[in-house]
Each structure stands twice: as C-alpha cells, then as structure tokens.
Design an enzyme around this catalytic site. Structure first.
Site, PDB file in Angstrom:
ATOM      1  N   ASP A   1      -2.791   4.358  -2.776  1.00  0.00           N
ATOM      2  CA  ASP A   1      -1.605   4.844  -3.705  1.00  0.00           C
ATOM      3  C   ASP A   1      -0.892   3.686  -3.911  1.00  0.00           C
ATOM      4  O   ASP A   1      -1.170   2.727  -3.718  1.00  0.00           O
ATOM      5  CB  ASP A   1      -0.809   5.900  -2.946  1.00  0.00           C
ATOM      6  CG  ASP A   1       0.052   6.874  -3.704  1.00  0.00           C
ATOM      7  OD1 ASP A   1       0.172   6.446  -4.781  1.00  0.00           O
ATOM      8  OD2 ASP A   1       0.349   7.700  -3.173  1.00  0.00           O
TER       9      ASP A   1
HETATM   10  C1  BGC Z   1       1.883   8.930  -6.074  1.00  0.00           C
HETATM   11  C2  BGC Z   1       0.522   9.339  -6.640  1.00  0.00           C
HETATM   12  C3  BGC Z   1       0.555   8.815  -7.825  1.00  0.00           C
HETATM   13  C4  BGC Z   1       0.970   7.283  -8.043  1.00  0.00           C
HETATM   14  C5  BGC Z   1       0.329   6.942  -9.458  1.00  0.00           C
HETATM   15  C6  BGC Z   1       2.382   7.392  -6.297  1.00  0.00           C
HETATM   16  O1  BGC Z   1       3.866   7.249  -6.298  1.00  0.00           O
HETATM   17  O2  BGC Z   1       2.555   8.951  -4.712  1.00  0.00           O
HETATM   18  O3  BGC Z   1       0.556  10.721  -6.374  1.00  0.00           O
HETATM   19  O4  BGC Z   1      -0.828   9.113  -8.295  1.00  0.00           O
HETATM   20  O5  BGC Z   1       1.975   7.039  -7.740  1.00  0.00           O
HETATM   21  O6  BGC Z   1       1.426   7.485 -10.338  1.00  0.00           O
END
Ligand code: BGC
Length: 737
Positions: free
Chosen positions: A259
């Site tokens: 993530d």
């Molecule tokens: C979130 C994810 C997301 C990623 C990319 C993160 O802050 O937890 O769910 O896919 O950002 O946008």
C-alpha cells in the site's frame, strides 16, 4: 495462477524468463518501483524510458498515459507499464459505494457493472485497479467500511468473485483486479484507520481470508497487503501473513503491491531500524512492488551487493511481475479503444444497482409508495440536491454532470406542487434560519421527503468517526420537520451504518441508502413513487447506539446470552442497590441488546411467507450433497423481490462456532399470491471451519435457518455421522476453501 489455461501460463513464463535473462540490476529494480504522479512529467518519462519505473498510478489523462507507455516501449527492453488507479465503484459513472453494492445481494449485476466500468477506464489506458476492497468490517466507526462489502465473510466472498470476474472479463477491455487489504484491516482497533489489529488465526481463516480466496479463485493476479499491523507485524513486512498464509496456504502466486508508502512506515511501526531494513523486510515478505516509498529504488542494489540471496529474491519477484504483465496482455500492441465509454449503458447499470441497494427500514401503514403524485410535496434536507455528495468515497474521476439528485428526479416525475428547501447548507451544517423555513414548507405539504445523512467526505479512507449520529444540526431539522409534516418519509444517504432511532421514531417511513452513486435520483424517486419496489438488504447490522459496536450477527454465543424480556436496565435498578450480578447475562445496562435492524434486513412493498422447509442429505465425504428446500409465497397485493437467506449453526464443535453463518441466498421475484420452491445445494466444504491449524467437519447436529434476514426463525435440523463425513472430507486441507 489459479484457474489459468496452462498454455497461457507457459507462454507468459517463457517470455518473462527470456526478458529477465537480459535485464541489468537497475532494470530489475525498476520493475519493483511504482510512482504516483498526475501527469507524465519530463522526469517521469525519462525514468520510465531508462527502465527505472515499472508501474505508475494516478495518471488518468489518456494522452499522458500514451506518452508514458511510449517511453516504456522505447526503453531498452520495451517492458510495458502497469498503470493503476483506484477504480473502486465506477469511473466517470459511479455505482453505489461497495457497501451499497453488497446491499443489492445481486452479484450478477455487480459483475456486469464492473465489466462496463473496466472498459471505460481501460479506454483511457488504465490497466490495473486497486479493487475490490475485501476487508470484512464490523465497526462502522471505521470510514473504510464504505469501501467493503460489510460484516459477513460469505457475502463478501460472493461479491469478491463477481467483482474480479467483471473487471477481468475481456482481455482487451479489462482492468487487472487487486484485492485488498490483505488481511484483517477492517478489524482496526477502535474503528480507527491505520490502527493495529489483533486477530486469532481462527478468525483469520474463517472470516478474513475467505473473500481473498474467492478473489483468487476468480482469477485475481495481484493483491495489496494492509497498512495495519496484524498481531504485531505490519502487512508490508509480514512474512507469516504473506508467505505462510497467502502463498503457502491460499496458493497465491501473483504480484503483491505494497500500500501507499507502506514500506516506509515499517520503521515508524517499530519493526525496522531504517529504510534499508524496511526494504529488506519487504523483500523477505515477498512484496513485489513498492508503491511510493522509493525504498526499493534506494536500497535494493546495496542489499544485493551485501547478500547474494537478495539477488535470488529479486529475480523471483521480477519474474512474477513480468509474468503478470504478459498474462494481462500488456506485451501485445495495445489496440486503441473508443475514447467514448458507454455512458448510457453505465448509467443504466449504475441506476439499477442504486435502486437495488436502497434498504426500506420502516413503512408505517403503507406510507410508501406514494400513490398520489398530483398532491403537494415538500423535498427537504442538505443531501436532497447534491449530485456530488451522493457519489460517496473514491469518486474523483466521476462526472457530476451525469449524476442526478433526488430533488431533480422528483421534480421530473411529480405532477402536483413541489416545494423544496435544504434546511441546512450541508450535512454538518448548523442552523442559520433554514430549519424554520423547511418546517414551514413541510407544514404546507401532504407529503414530505427529508433527505439526511453524511456527505461523501465523512467516510472513506482516514475518515473515521467516534460517533454514529447524524452530524450538524440534522436532528434539530428532523424534529422540526417531523412536528410540522403530515406524512414524513426520511431518506438517509450515508457511507456507514448510523444511529437511526430518532429517524425511525419520527418518520412514517425510512429508506436507508449507502451513497448510491450517479443514479441516486432516479433510483430513489422510482422507489418512493412505486415505479420500482425496494429489494435492498442490509450487508451490515445497524446498531442502536455506537456503544454496542462491534455488533454483528455472526458473533459467538457467550456462556450467558441475554434472554429477551429478562434483562434489567439502568432505570430498573433500585437506588442504593448493593453489589449483585444484574441479570447475569451479556448486555449493556443502557441499551436494548438487539440491533436496531439486523444483518440481512430490508422490507418490500409486499410480505412474504415461508413454510415447508426440508433438508435431505445424499452421498458421503467429498460427494456429500445437502439439499435444503423451502416454499416462499408473496402474501401481499404487489409484486416484490425477496432475498431468501440460508443460515447455518453448528451448535457443538471443538471451537465454539458463530450463532449463525450465512451460507446461501437467492433473489426471487414473486407476483401476488405466487409461491416458489427455492432449493439450495451445499457440500461438505460449506460445513467446514478452521480451528487455527486445519479445516474440520465434525459429526453431529447442524441447524439450518431460512428466511428474510439473519433472525429467521424457520429452522430444521440435520444430523451427520462420521461415515457420512468420511475420512478425508476436505481433501487437500492445506489449500482448500
Ligand atoms: C489506500 C489504498 C489505495 C492506495 C492508492 C492508499 O492510501 O490505502 O487502498 O489503493 O492508497 O491510491
């Protein structure tokens, strides 16, 4: 990769091996590096052309994406880019938030929408989405409950399969799915985002892993670990989670993307000394792609230099990334698709889903549907005319122009006089005289529709709440309008379950909608006016009070469950009472222990009757077939859709099982007086549970419950002996769901 044609796999592997053999160390590290920018800046184009970036996210302009893919094509080995974006419940056109999609209990329609939306995003050049979000969540304070499919492992699993199949339906118009966040992120302590979780292996296997297993079975080739620590180990560096469980036990062999900056958070969590150690932990856990921390780019060369074992790990990771790129068809010249996504088809599909996602909670004296549309109508509330707020979280690509508000849709359908007033400027608004005006309008109308709830920004990532009440002065607005209105219909638009006792007390009817997306207006208006009938069912329990959280139907029994009518509340305790164990059961002194509305609940404009429940069993072991049949009759005078739900209870096991578990459901449309025999077929795996080490089915008694929600009373019993279960009921138990 599960379920993939071996020839396709073989071709992908051969291509990947061939490319890997030609790669420099820097090019290998580049494949692990993912960068977010909102445009193809000169620096990014240069980095891609030099092979220092293998994937990007958040570039959405098709021309910019083309420029980046062109740079990748011109790089030494011409390896294409993965282009990611969070297409979570739509792109230009938004379906309901995933919690609302779950409320439809209609996986086929969800799949259809995902196929359309994948084609829309792919036509821009995006080829990967970080979805579906599969975090089972039992705490509505967590803002991200909006993004998942609710509290139940099985409903989430069904939706997971539909979502992945839909996104990856056609090779040229699909998005690679990336189920997230592995695993247990929805159990964040205190419903607080990014918080730690403590989850037993029993819960991991029975509740949190099955939706991921369903997504992998449906063909998902990538996965994202959670930010949260799971039993002390953050997802991105958690070897037990990502190797022992994900790879060895769930059989996942695709690509793991961290993530956002999750590797950089490992030192902050307190499991790595610094960025270099964090990069090493990521490699050890088998994290392929580093989203936005830049730590692989900075430290992997050094780590390889220090330990040849790291080169072997790096090669293995790059090989798998290349394999997935090939399987996704990115190595082939990308055919230019139409830049005009099928907006009409998307809007039609999104509106159908919006309609099926709305849950009718109360309907006193048949208030709904509104029969006389020539009468006078007041439409009130801060969310009645908000094209954007009804779209919910993750709607940054949405086009508000294709979104229709409830007020707009009612105006288009109403034939009598229609007055409107927001009452409050937004859902957090405080009274500036609008409440009195709104009450004045309500007093003049035969019917009042009051639209309350939460703006989109109050749920989603990082938007957690410690309270579940209607924000701002909405309760004051509700009270004033309820006092003035002749007939009051409350519509709630929200990203999470809210405390709704006041709305239920004051309104003649309450329709609850998890932000329903672009089609909100037509969907809600048609439901209110009876041009369609409500069929949404709650994918999550609605608590009476935030203090009951976590409250969910599939809980354990405890040794002292509260008995109805035998609980003593705060005001019943005599003043000066000496210490005693009030009631001796598990309940709070200040709230009825039942939920306000249970999981699976939702009313229709008609009533259904269930009878003639029967269970029969044939075969043994792997061939055991359980057949459960029930008759469902529409006993009202309107057609309606019923969601027939089947729950299991295993009353005695070596590990106490939940009081009930959803095992199957079917939606049936019934005309007045029509009766249908509904049959569910289950196998031995549906009876299995994991005790933290292995899967089991134990001989003995099983109880089935069938009905309209998780409190269904119609039940029957089934007894299985050891010979029916067989010696090896679950086959290969290491890898079986
Ligand atoms: C979130 C994810 C997301 C990623 C990319 C993160 O802050 O937890 O769910 O896919 O950002 O946008």
């Amino acid at each position: 990769m599960k379920g993939l044609d071996p020839d396709r796999h073989h071709a992908a592997d051969a291509w990947a091996q061939d490319v890997l053999a030609k790669m420099t160390l820097s090019e290998k590290i580049g494949q692990l590096n993912q960068v977010s920018e909102d445009s193809a800046s000169a620096a990014l184009v240069e980095a891609v052309a030099a092979g220092r970036v293998g994937s990007v996210l958040n570039v959405v302009d098709p021309t910019e994406i083309d420029a980046l893919q062109a740079a990748a094509g011109e790089s030494r080995l011409g390896i294409p880019l993965l282009v990611g974006r969070d297409v979570v419940h739509g792109f230009e056109v938004m379906a309901p938030i995933p919690l609302g999609l779950a409320a439809t209990w209609n996986p086929a329609k969800v799949e259809e929408f995902c196929t359309l939306t994948a084609a829309a995003a792919r036509s821009r050049g995006i080829n990967w989405t970080f979805a579906p979000m599969l975090d089972v969540c039992r705490d509505p304070r967590w803002g991200r409950i909006a993004e998942g499919f609710g509290e139940d492992a099985w409903l989430t699993s069904v939706m997971a399969g539909a979502f992945v199949r839909g996104l990856q339906a056609s090779p040229e118009e699909s998005l690679l799915a990336c189920p997230k966040h592995f695993a247990g992120y929805g159990a964040s302590e205190s419903g607080l985002d990014y918080n730690r979780t403590y989850i037993s292996d029993i819960e991991l296997f029975n509740v949190y892993f099955p939706p991921f297993a369903a997504a992998f079975d449906a063909g998902a080739m990538t996965v994202m670990p959670s930010f949260s620590d799971v039993n002390g180990q953050p997802g991105a560096g958690n070897q037990r989670l990502l190797k022992t469980f994900l790879r060895d036990q769930l059989g996942f062999s695709g690509v793991i993307v961290s993530d956002w900056a999750a590797l950089a958070e490992l030192p902050i969590h307190g499991v790595a000394e610094d960025g270099k150690e964090a990069a090493q932990l990521g490699l050890n856990a088998g994290v392929h792609i580093d989203m936005m921390s830049g730590l692989y780019e900075r430290f992997v060369a050094e780590l390889v230099d220090e330990d040849p074992e790291n080169l072997a790990q790096l090669d293995a990771l790059v090989l798998e990334i290349l394999t997935v790129k090939h399987l996704a068809g990115l190595h082939e010249p990308q055919k230019k698709k139409s830049m005009e996504p099928a907006i009409d088809a998307l809007l039609h599909s999104a509106t159908e889903l919006a309609s099926e996602s709305c849950v009718l909670l109360t309907n006193e004296g048949g208030t709904l549907p509104i029969m006389n549309r020539s009468d006078s109508l007041a439409v009130i509330g801060p969310l009645a005319d908000q094209r954007e707020e009804q779209l919910g979280t993750w709607s940054f690509d949405a086009d508000p122009e294709v979104s229709v508000s409830i007020l707009e849709a009612l105006k288009a359908r109403w034939q009598g006089s229609l007055m409107d007033s927001a009452g409050l400027s937004h859902s957090r608004g405080v009274d500036e005289g609008g409440i009195q005006e709104a009450a004045g309008i309500a007093a003049k109308a035969a019917q009042t529709v009051l639209v309350l709830g939460e703006e989109a920004i109050l749920s989603g990532e990082a938007h957690c709440r410690s309270r579940l009440d209607l924000p701002g002065d909405q309760i004051r607005l509700l009270n004033a309008v309820a006092d003035a209105a002749e007939k009051l219909i409350v519509v709630i638009l929200a990203g999470r379950p809210l405390e709704l006792a006041d709305a239920v007390d004051h309104a003649d009817a309450v329709l609850f909608c998890f932000h329903p997306g672009s089609g909100t207006g037509p969907a809600v208006a048609d439901l209110l006016l009876g041009d369609s009938g409500p069929s949404g069912r709650l994918p999550v329990t609605l608590p009476r009070s935030v203090g009951q959280v976590p409250i969910y139907y599939g809980r354990g029994h405890t040794g002292r469950p509260p008995l109805q009518g035998e609980v003593q509340f705060l005001d019943d305790i005599p003043i000066g009472a000496k210490q005693y164990s009030t009631g001796n059961t598990a309940y709070h002194l200040d709230v009825d222990p039942s939920p306000l509305f249970p999981f699976g609940f939702g009313k229709s404009y008609t009533e259904f009757h269930y009878d003639q429940l029967a269970v029969s069993v044939a075969g043994t072991g792997q061939t055991l077939t359980i057949s459960i049949e029930v008759s469902v009759t529409n006993i009202g005078d309107r057609s309606g859709i019923e969601t027939v739900q089947l729950y299991l209870r295993d009353p005695v096991a070596r590990v106490a099982r939940p009081v009930r578990e959803l095992k199957a459901f079917e939606k049936v449309m019934l005309a007045p007086e029509e009766s249908r025999r509904v049959e569910f077929k289950l196998g031995i795996k549906d009876l299995a549970y994991h005790d933290g080490r292995s899967w089991f089915v134990e001989p003995g008694r099983f109880e089935w419950f069938v009905g309209s929600d998780s409190t269904a009373r119609l039940s029957c019993r089934m007894d299985l002996d050891a010979s029916q279960i067989g010696d090896e009921p679950l086959g290969d138990q290491t890898n079986s769901y």
